[in-house]
Design a protein around this motif. Structure first.
Motif, PDB file in Angstrom:
ATOM      1  N   MET A 183      29.684  72.455  59.909  1.00 16.29           N
ATOM      2  CA  MET A 183      30.155  73.847  59.475  1.00 16.29           C
ATOM      3  C   MET A 183      31.547  74.066  58.846  1.00 16.29           C
ATOM      4  O   MET A 183      32.341  73.405  59.475  1.00 16.29           O
ATOM      5  N   THR A 184      31.607  74.940  57.959  1.00 16.43           N
ATOM      6  CA  THR A 184      32.873  75.339  57.350  1.00 16.43           C
ATOM      7  C   THR A 184      33.111  76.598  57.282  1.00 16.43           C
ATOM      8  O   THR A 184      31.992  77.305  56.946  1.00 16.43           O
ATOM      9  N   ASP A 185      34.260  77.105  57.596  1.00 15.95           N
ATOM     10  CA  ASP A 185      34.535  78.520  57.532  1.00 15.95           C
ATOM     11  C   ASP A 185      34.713  78.866  56.120  1.00 15.95           C
ATOM     12  O   ASP A 185      35.260  78.226  55.125  1.00 15.95           O
ATOM     13  N   GLY A 186      34.216  80.209  55.736  1.00 17.37           N
ATOM     14  CA  GLY A 186      34.750  80.686  54.350  1.00 17.37           C
ATOM     15  C   GLY A 186      33.663  80.610  53.724  1.00 17.37           C
ATOM     16  O   GLY A 186      32.446  80.159  53.983  1.00 17.37           O
ATOM     17  N   PRO A 187      33.519  81.410  52.508  1.00 16.58           N
ATOM     18  CA  PRO A 187      32.337  81.389  51.750  1.00 16.58           C
ATOM     19  C   PRO A 187      31.969  79.813  51.123  1.00 16.58           C
ATOM     20  O   PRO A 187      32.598  78.951  51.013  1.00 16.58           O
ATOM     21  N   TYR A 188      30.796  79.890  50.565  1.00 19.92           N
ATOM     22  CA  TYR A 188      29.958  78.634  50.056  1.00 19.92           C
ATOM     23  C   TYR A 188      30.674  78.289  48.711  1.00 19.92           C
ATOM     24  O   TYR A 188      31.049  77.192  48.308  1.00 19.92           O
ATOM     25  N   VAL A 189      30.900  79.457  47.859  1.00 17.30           N
ATOM     26  CA  VAL A 189      31.472  79.425  46.535  1.00 17.30           C
ATOM     27  C   VAL A 189      32.683  79.985  46.509  1.00 17.30           C
ATOM     28  O   VAL A 189      32.791  81.033  47.246  1.00 17.30           O
TER      29      VAL A 189
END
Length: 112
Positions: free
Chosen positions: A65-71
């Motif tokens: 999981m990564t915080d923030g938008p995908y692009v």
């Protein structure tokens, strides 16, 4: 009748003040009432800024999981409306009205 997604793309940056948003909110309320009266409105919603997003991705069987938008971009998906329409032309007319109400680009896409 098919369902269509009307995606609202808004520019990144600070939210405009009430002098700008007031007329837009009023126009959106009127458009939503028109869609409901026509039996076209299914669902709509606004989204929090992209910084509130969490991206879930599976790589080699591991979930990360990564915080923030995908692009990253100059625009982001700010909200959406789902309409029921007889055909693409009818959905595009709702998209045109939504673009006029929001003053933002609208992507019209059919559901499979």
């Amino acid at each position: 009748m098919k369902n269509y997604l009307l995606s609202v793309y808004q520019p990144d940056g600070p939210i405009p003040g009430p002098e700008v948003l007031g007329p837009i909110v009023q126009a959106l309320g009127e458009l939503n009432a028109e869609m409901k009266a026509a039996g076209a409105w299914v669902f709509d919603g606004g989204l929090f800024p992209p910084a509130t997003a969490t991206v879930v991705r599976v790589t080699d069987g591991e979930v990360g999981m990564t915080d923030g938008p995908y692009v990253e971009g100059k625009e982001h998906l700010g909200g959406f409306t789902i309409v029921r329409a007889a055909d693409l032309d009818a959905a595009l007319e709702w998209g045109r009205k939504l673009a006029a109400a929001t003053t933002l680009p609208i992507e019209v896409r059919p559901f499979q």
